[in-house]
Design an enzyme around this catalytic site. Structure first.
Site, PDB file in Angstrom:
ATOM      1  N   ASP A  76       1.837   4.174   2.734  1.00 35.62           N
ATOM      2  CA  ASP A  76       0.554   5.074   2.090  1.00 35.62           C
ATOM      3  C   ASP A  76       1.303   6.151   1.163  1.00 35.62           C
ATOM      4  OD1 ASP A  76      -1.863   5.507   1.544  1.00 35.62           O
ATOM      5  OD2 ASP A  76      -2.638   6.079   3.428  1.00 35.62           O
ATOM      6  N   HIS A 131      -9.515   0.818  -1.098  1.00 37.06           N
ATOM      7  CA  HIS A 131      -9.497   1.393   0.273  1.00 37.06           C
ATOM      8  C   HIS A 131     -10.978   1.509   0.827  1.00 37.06           C
ATOM      9  CE1 HIS A 131      -5.780   3.133  -1.067  1.00 37.06           C
ATOM     10  NE2 HIS A 131      -5.668   3.864  -0.057  1.00 37.06           N
ATOM     11  N   GLU A 141     -11.100   3.723   5.996  1.00 39.57           N
ATOM     12  CA  GLU A 141      -9.987   4.425   6.277  1.00 39.57           C
ATOM     13  C   GLU A 141     -10.694   5.677   7.323  1.00 39.57           C
ATOM     14  OE1 GLU A 141      -7.980   6.595   3.292  1.00 39.57           O
ATOM     15  OE2 GLU A 141      -6.329   7.308   4.503  1.00 39.57           O
ATOM     16  N   HIS A 191       0.824  -1.169  -0.146  1.00 37.19           N
ATOM     17  CA  HIS A 191      -0.005  -0.075   0.076  1.00 37.19           C
ATOM     18  C   HIS A 191       0.937   1.261  -0.086  1.00 37.19           C
ATOM     19  CE1 HIS A 191      -3.751   2.265   1.829  1.00 37.19           C
ATOM     20  NE2 HIS A 191      -3.246   2.806   1.122  1.00 37.19           N
TER      21      HIS A 191
HETATM   22  N1  ADE Z   1      -4.572   8.361  -2.273  1.00 42.21           N
HETATM   23  C1  ADE Z   1      -3.635   8.658  -1.567  1.00 42.21           C
HETATM   24  N2  ADE Z   1      -3.452   8.246  -0.328  1.00 42.21           N
HETATM   25  C2  ADE Z   1      -4.790   8.213   0.044  1.00 42.21           C
HETATM   26  C3  ADE Z   1      -5.301   7.527   1.154  1.00 42.21           C
HETATM   27  N3  ADE Z   1      -4.533   7.501   2.209  1.00 42.21           N
HETATM   28  N4  ADE Z   1      -6.789   7.546   1.286  1.00 42.21           N
HETATM   29  C4  ADE Z   1      -7.356   7.619   0.121  1.00 42.21           C
HETATM   30  N5  ADE Z   1      -6.856   7.753  -0.975  1.00 42.21           N
HETATM   31  C5  ADE Z   1      -5.509   8.204  -1.172  1.00 42.21           C
HETATM   32 ZN    ZN Z   2      -3.990   4.639   0.448  1.00 39.92          ZN
END
Ligand code: ADE
Ligand code: ZN
Length: 324
Positions: free
Chosen positions: A275, A194, A197, A14
């Site tokens: 990330d 995703h 989150e 990721h």
């Molecule tokens: N694009 C880049 N980083 C992201 C994240 N943490 N969550 C969603 N989209 C993203």
């Molecule tokens: Zn991400």
């Protein structure tokens, strides 16, 4: 523990390549492409990296990637990441890219993909790190735009491992992309998204049951739903957890409150990832070290998480494994 982590062979599953754009490279590319940035220097820009939500970050992230214009820019970006990852003893990476963040600005899909693929080939030769690409769809855009982006990717489908879903989560549930994910699956793309989150557990259910993902990116809010936790554990569904990201985007107040400890206790299949390391203050080893310190993880747990990363990857001995 730091030396143990540094030596440990790791996989990264990721990482947004545009999120590895360090301010210094951003300024160098801006100069090369005659683009003016709104901050006086890389140092001034870094000071602006104080986010209170995902959207706060995304606004700066899309602005930052606007310096990427030529194939060489994408090459330089990806090769810089691969060098840093190799220095962290990352042996294998599955790298996200956001084509719509570039095509919307008039940069051709081919420019992006050719630069990235050339860097992946050189990264293996120069640093011994193997890597593949996962193309992400921007969920704040509509499904027609996503379908057109998949059309652009089809000529490269043997060189793009998977399809993902990112950008502003709340208000854009996975089900919005049901058709395009179904088509990508039929075309052999591995599927990830995703979910959880910032969005609710329902989005994680949808990622599993509507999109048919094989990994969940983040997944933190799944812990709010016991039945969902049971499902994730029973399926050994990998979660790509990103602690420094969660801290930088105020998903947790402090790392000692990070849900990783509970995820491990609940028997979830967790992996650790960076990330957007240029924005969140650390590459993969920093993420491992931060949770090891804050949550008191031992060598056994850290070692198991690193093995989970390889096991949750889509790699195979002779290349990437597409869906059959
Ligand atoms: N694009 C880049 N980083 C992201 C994240 N943490 N969550 C969603 N989209 C993203
Ligand atoms: Zn991400």
């Amino acid at each position: 523990m730091d030396a143990f982590i540094a030596k440990l062979p790791k996989a990264e599953l990721h990482i947004h390549i545009e999120g590895s754009l360090e301010p210094e490279l951003m300024y160098a590319l801006a100069a090369r492409n005659n683009i003016r940035l709104p901050y006086a220097s890389a140092g001034e820009l870094r000071k602006a990296y104080a986010f209170s939500s995902l959207q706060d970050f995304l606004d700066i992230y899309y602005q930052g990637m606007s310096v990427l214009i030529t194939e060489q820019d994408f090459y330089d970006l990806a090769l810089a990441y691969l060098g840093r990852a190799a220095a962290d003893n990352v042996r294998y990476a599955e790298i996200f890219f956001d084509p719509q963040g570039h095509t919307a600005r008039g940069v051709a899909f081919e420019t992006v993909i050719n630069g990235l693929l050339r860097a992946l080939a050189d990264g293996e030769r120069l640093f011994g790190i193997r890597a593949h690409l996962i193309m992400c769809l921007l969920r704040h855009l509509d499904e027609d735009d996503a379908e057109r982006t998949l059309d652009l990717a089809l000529p490269y489908k043997d060189r793009i491992l998977g399809l993902g879903l990112d950008s502003s989560e709340v208000g854009h549930p996975p089900s919005k992309f049901k058709n395009v994910f179904a088509r990508a699956g039929r075309e052999g793309f591995r599927l990830v998204a995703h979910a959880g989150e910032e969005g609710p557990p329902e989005y994680v259910w949808e990622a599993l049951d509507v999109l048919g993902v094989e990994r969940v990116d983040h997944g933190n809010r799944a812990l709010e739903d016991k039945e969902l936790v049971r499902r994730l554990a029973a399926d050994r569904m990998p979660l790509t957890v990103c602690p420094l990201s969660n801290l930088a985007l105020c998903r947790v107040e402090a790392l000692h409150q990070h849900p990783l400890r509970r995820m491990l206790d609940l028997g979830l299949n967790v992996t650790l990832n960076s990330d957007d390391p240029a924005y969140f203050g650390g590459y993969l080893n920093s993420n491992y070290q931060a949770v090891a310190d804050a949550l008191g993880l031992g060598r056994d747990e850290i070692g198991q998480i690193a093995r989970n990363g390889f096991a949750a990857s889509f790699r195979s001995k002779d290349g990437m494994t597409k869906r059959g």
